[in-house]
Scaffold this motif. Sequence first.
Motif, PDB file in Angstrom:
ATOM      1  N   PHE A   1       0.839  -1.212   0.000  1.00 29.93           N
ATOM      2  CA  PHE A   1       0.000   0.000   0.000  1.00 29.93           C
ATOM      3  C   PHE A   1       0.874   1.262   0.000  1.00 29.93           C
ATOM      4  N   ILE A   2       1.902   1.259   0.848  1.00 33.47           N
ATOM      5  CA  ILE A   2       2.806   2.410   0.920  1.00 33.47           C
ATOM      6  C   ILE A   2       3.445   2.677  -0.450  1.00 33.47           C
ATOM      7  N   ASP A   3       3.801   1.613  -1.153  1.00 33.63           N
ATOM      8  CA  ASP A   3       4.380   1.786  -2.496  1.00 33.63           C
ATOM      9  C   ASP A   3       3.403   2.490  -3.428  1.00 33.63           C
ATOM     10  N   ARG A   4       2.127   2.127  -3.294  1.00 31.17           N
ATOM     11  CA  ARG A   4       1.109   2.787  -4.138  1.00 31.17           C
ATOM     12  C   ARG A   4       1.009   4.272  -3.802  1.00 31.17           C
ATOM     13  N   VAL A   5       1.038   4.580  -2.497  1.00 34.52           N
ATOM     14  CA  VAL A   5       0.952   5.986  -2.082  1.00 34.52           C
ATOM     15  C   VAL A   5       2.156   6.753  -2.641  1.00 34.52           C
ATOM     16  N   ARG A   6       3.325   6.137  -2.542  1.00 31.24           N
ATOM     17  CA  ARG A   6       4.550   6.803  -2.993  1.00 31.24           C
ATOM     18  C   ARG A   6       4.530   7.036  -4.505  1.00 31.24           C
ATOM     19  N   ARG A   7       4.139   5.998  -5.239  1.00 32.77           N
ATOM     20  CA  ARG A   7       4.102   6.131  -6.708  1.00 32.77           C
ATOM     21  C   ARG A   7       3.142   7.229  -7.142  1.00 32.77           C
ATOM     22  N   ALA A   8       2.054   7.416  -6.373  1.00 33.93           N
ATOM     23  CA  ALA A   8       1.057   8.433  -6.736  1.00 33.93           C
ATOM     24  C   ALA A   8       1.411   9.808  -6.171  1.00 33.93           C
ATOM     25  N   ASN A   9       2.559   9.910  -5.478  1.00 40.03           N
ATOM     26  CA  ASN A   9       2.921  11.144  -4.778  1.00 40.03           C
ATOM     27  C   ASN A   9       1.773  11.580  -3.858  1.00 40.03           C
ATOM     28  N   GLY A  10       1.201  10.604  -3.134  1.00 38.95           N
ATOM     29  CA  GLY A  10       0.008  10.882  -2.346  1.00 38.95           C
ATOM     30  C   GLY A  10       0.291  11.353  -0.934  1.00 38.95           C
ATOM     31  N   ARG A  11      -0.782  11.783  -0.280  1.00 37.01           N
ATOM     32  CA  ARG A  11      -0.738  12.115   1.141  1.00 37.01           C
ATOM     33  C   ARG A  11      -1.448  10.976   1.864  1.00 37.01           C
ATOM     34  N   LEU A  12      -0.936  10.641   3.034  1.00 36.20           N
ATOM     35  CA  LEU A  12      -1.481   9.471   3.736  1.00 36.20           C
ATOM     36  C   LEU A  12      -2.019   9.827   5.112  1.00 36.20           C
ATOM     37  N   HIS A  13      -3.307   9.537   5.306  1.00 34.99           N
ATOM     38  CA  HIS A  13      -3.923   9.695   6.625  1.00 34.99           C
ATOM     39  C   HIS A  13      -4.047   8.321   7.270  1.00 34.99           C
ATOM     40  N   VAL A  14      -3.712   8.235   8.558  1.00 35.47           N
ATOM     41  CA  VAL A  14      -3.848   6.983   9.304  1.00 35.47           C
ATOM     42  C   VAL A  14      -4.983   7.140  10.311  1.00 35.47           C
ATOM     43  N   SER A  15      -5.985   6.283  10.209  1.00 34.39           N
ATOM     44  CA  SER A  15      -7.102   6.328  11.141  1.00 34.39           C
ATOM     45  C   SER A  15      -7.035   5.081  12.025  1.00 34.39           C
ATOM     46  N   LEU A  16      -6.758   5.308  13.294  1.00 34.50           N
ATOM     47  CA  LEU A  16      -6.554   4.194  14.227  1.00 34.50           C
ATOM     48  C   LEU A  16      -7.743   4.069  15.179  1.00 34.50           C
ATOM     49  N   ASP A  17      -8.537   3.034  14.983  1.00 36.32           N
ATOM     50  CA  ASP A  17      -9.638   2.735  15.902  1.00 36.32           C
ATOM     51  C   ASP A  17      -9.057   1.813  16.979  1.00 36.32           C
ATOM     52  N   VAL A  18      -9.348   2.109  18.248  1.00 35.72           N
ATOM     53  CA  VAL A  18      -8.767   1.307  19.337  1.00 35.72           C
ATOM     54  C   VAL A  18      -9.138  -0.171  19.203  1.00 35.72           C
ATOM     55  N   ASP A  19     -10.302  -0.468  18.609  1.00 36.23           N
ATOM     56  CA  ASP A  19     -10.695  -1.880  18.505  1.00 36.23           C
ATOM     57  C   ASP A  19      -9.908  -2.659  17.446  1.00 36.23           C
TER      58      ASP A  19
END
Length: 309
Positions: free
Chosen positions: A213-231
């Motif tokens: 997934f990170i490779d896809r974000v990098r190739r697209a020059n994207g911005r990445l949001h991380v949403s962490l649900d405690v569950d």
Amino acid sequence: MEQSILLVGVPTDHGSRRTGCLMGPDALRAADISTRLSRLGYDVSDAGNITTDPTEEIHHPNPKIHHLADYAALIGKLDQYCETMLKEGPVPVFMGGDHCIAAGILPALARASEEAGQEQFLLWLDAHTDFQTLESTDTGNLHGTPVTYIIGDPSFDGVIPRPAAPIKPENICMMGIRSVDPAEQARIARTSIDVHDMRAIDEFGVATPLRRFIDRVRRANGRLHVSLDVDFLDPEIAPAVGTTVSGGVNHREAHLIMEILYDSGLVTSVDIAELNPFLDVRGKTSELIVDLIASLFGQRVLDTHRRSI
Ligand SMILES: [Mn+2]
């Protein structure tokens, strides 16, 4: 990552009928989130809490739905807040609050990315896909709907304005999934959301799908949001959540995800959702979450000296 971090509390708990997530931001503050991140070399500031004014209920044909007006108000408020805040440049860490906060944060981030000519990506770490519609939810709990909303699903039309910049389903990666109802499963299968359930994690671990997934974000020059649900985490290590599902991600898997994300240098924003300190055991969930966020911002295994328990 930028060298400055802005902590933003969003104390909401109208997304389900269980109270307590209102205390989430303060529990993270009590667990020293600010100091821990400062020690890693960041300039950390705390913007305090964003709150919404109580409004009259919006009615919907599904009688189970509750707090729809609060949801709409929260989305409007966060959208407006992010518009100004994102121009200032620090990495925002939103401290929820239940997962409804994602419905306000992601469209605002996506709009900012669009204006900057970049793609917005989302890593959704959760036991659930949160892909209910207003019609499909049988609990009426709106914390189960944010992903449906942020992709611009028409089921919200006429109730809450569609996001100006919806998140593209193909830009969403979900990990840790282990509780999905049949209708939700059928709907999500019709999208191009990349879903890694716990079975996949058991077989392949967390590193391989995450790196892909990170490779896809990098190739697209994207911005990445991380949403962490405690569950997302196993309830044995993170009991402070109202929607526990056994068989979650363990301590090291969770840290490894954060460490790989830090190494990628691609994370531009974070939210922590569903922390319910009322259900915690001597603050252990809040402390674990703060520790994970520290890993996300560069804390390394060799830097930590843990007390024996
Ligand atoms: Mn969730």
